[in-house]
Design a protein around this motif. Structure first.
Motif, mmCIF file in Angstrom:
data_model
loop_
_atom_site.group_PDB
_atom_site.id
_atom_site.type_symbol
_atom_site.label_atom_id
_atom_site.label_comp_id
_atom_site.label_asym_id
_atom_site.label_seq_id
_atom_site.Cartn_x
_atom_site.Cartn_y
_atom_site.Cartn_z
ATOM 1 N N TRP A 147 0.772 -1.200 -0.090
ATOM 2 C CA TRP A 147 -0.023 -0.062 0.029
ATOM 3 C C TRP A 147 0.897 1.231 0.019
ATOM 4 O O TRP A 147 0.687 2.034 -0.801
ATOM 5 N N ARG A 149 3.910 1.688 -0.797
ATOM 6 C CA ARG A 149 5.010 1.765 -2.073
ATOM 7 C C ARG A 149 4.035 2.069 -3.416
ATOM 8 O O ARG A 149 4.498 3.116 -4.140
ATOM 9 N N PHE A 150 2.966 1.156 -3.387
ATOM 10 C CA PHE A 150 2.580 1.356 -5.005
ATOM 11 C C PHE A 150 1.101 1.995 -4.842
ATOM 12 O O PHE A 150 0.678 2.450 -5.889
ATOM 13 N N PHE A 151 0.558 2.164 -3.777
ATOM 14 C CA PHE A 151 -0.880 2.952 -3.597
ATOM 15 C C PHE A 151 -0.640 4.376 -3.225
ATOM 16 O O PHE A 151 -1.052 5.371 -3.829
#
Lengths: 196, 167
Positions: A147, A149-151
């Motif tokens: 979450w 890192r990518f969101f």
């Protein structure tokens, strides 16, 4: 959206925190409005359950109120708040694990998130249900790091500071999270094939 | 679910994870493999699908805010009542430890030297109240000048009170 690490405690926050430190709890509502959305998403990413996230949210603000006098006004409020929330969330998970172990209850997670309303992320070839099931199979610490890192698009450094982890561990954990997601995907694929 | 080609796919999937970690697009051979292998494409879609699977709807609702504030209000009230309930025994204990016991001891000591009980009692009381006042003053000065942010907060609070008083 609030940038947790880069936003210093702004003047308005300082005033609200001062009032909290003086024993007036009402300004908590305004701080909640400012950080609540991100905080709930963060907790839901760890706990994978809205009701549990709401319980932990309440407990987090209770702890904030208990320890607000120790808060250093020269530091940003966001990371401090999120660290408290993180500790409460993991305490909750530990309690649940002990409980489950003691009574040998089967692990049962209620579904997670409501259907998403935003369409900005609706990209090609994405099976949301599959991805949600995949997330549900991941351990909380992997969901959390994915979450962040990518969101939330946090840098490794920011994640390390928030989670109190060495930079190397963040990278390793993120890789492991993706590998685990891959394994979970294969499990789901196997189960789907078996059902056919 | 699409079939994979064993080791070959495993190798490509490791590369896909690497690409995702580095936030870089897949290079030629990898992209070619993705185009040709439905299993790996599905794997890639699952990994990239993780991002939109996180909740995007607002989970922070007015109801949640209301419940949280209600709980905080209850806790503050409980804390205040608890504080009052504790005040009496703590005051009694503190009086006993810091005044009554030393008073008896000092009176007994002075009486031993001077053999005048009432005078010893008076002397002990005087000594203890003076000592208490000096220690209290020193602690207050230390709190304001020497204890970092806690002192600053107290100082600013005192300044606020004085300003309010003048206003």
């Amino acid at each position: 959206m609030i940038d947790l690490e880069k936003t210093p405690t702004i003047r308005a926050d300082i005033e609200l925190i001062r009032k909290l430190q003086a024993g007036d709890f009402q300004p908590a509502g305004m701080l909640m409005d400012r950080y609540g959305r991100d905080l709930m998403h963060y907790l839901a990413s760890i706990l994978n359950n809205r009701e549990k996230a709401e319980d932990v949210f309440q407990e987090t603000w209770s702890r904030v109120l208990q320890s607000i006098r120790r808060f250093d006004l020269s530091q940003p409020f966001g990371p401090w708040l999120f660290r408290i929330a993180r500790n409460v969330a993991y305490d909750q998970l530990r309690k649940e694990r002990r409980w489950r172990f003691r009574f040998l209850e089967p692990r049962e997670e209620t579904p997670v998130f409501e259907p998403s309303t935003g369409s900005g992320f609706d990209r090609q070839l994405i099976d949301r249900n599959l991805a949600r099931e995949l997330l549900a199979r991941l351990e909380p610490m992997y969901r959390e790091i994915l979450w962040l890192r990518f969101f939330k698009d946090r840098s490794y450094q920011e994640i390390a500071e928030l989670c109190h982890l060495p930079l190397g561990t963040v990278k390793t954990r993120l890789r492991r999270a993706l590998e685990r997601a891959g394994e979970a995907w294969e499990e789901i694929a196997g189960e789907t094939d078996a059902r056919k | 679910m699409p079939e994979s080609n064993g080791n070959n796919c495993k190798h490509y999937r490791e590369q896909l994870i690497e690409r995702l970690l580095e936030s870089e697009p897949a290079p030629g051979p990898l992209a070619d493999h993705l185009a040709a292998c439905p299993a790996c494409r599905s794997f890639w879609d699952a990994l990239t699908g993780v991002q939109p699977a996180f909740p995007q709807a607002d989970l922070y609702t007015p109801g949640l805010k209301y419940r949280t504030l209600k709980r905080l209000a209850g806790e503050v009230e409980q804390r205040d009542t608890g504080f009052l309930a504790l005040l009496i025994p703590v005051s009694f204990l503190s009086l006993l430890v810091w005044f009554a016991i030393p008073l008896v001891l000092f009176t007994w000591l002075f009486d031993y030297w001077l053999s005048r009980t009432w005078f010893s009692l008076l002397l002990s009381t005087l000594l203890l109240t003076t000592l208490g006042f000096v220690i209290g003053s020193l602690a207050f000065v230390w709190l304001i000048h020497g204890s970092g942010s806690g002192g600053d907060q107290l100082k600013s609070r005192i300044e606020e009170i004085l300003e309010e008083f003048h206003a």
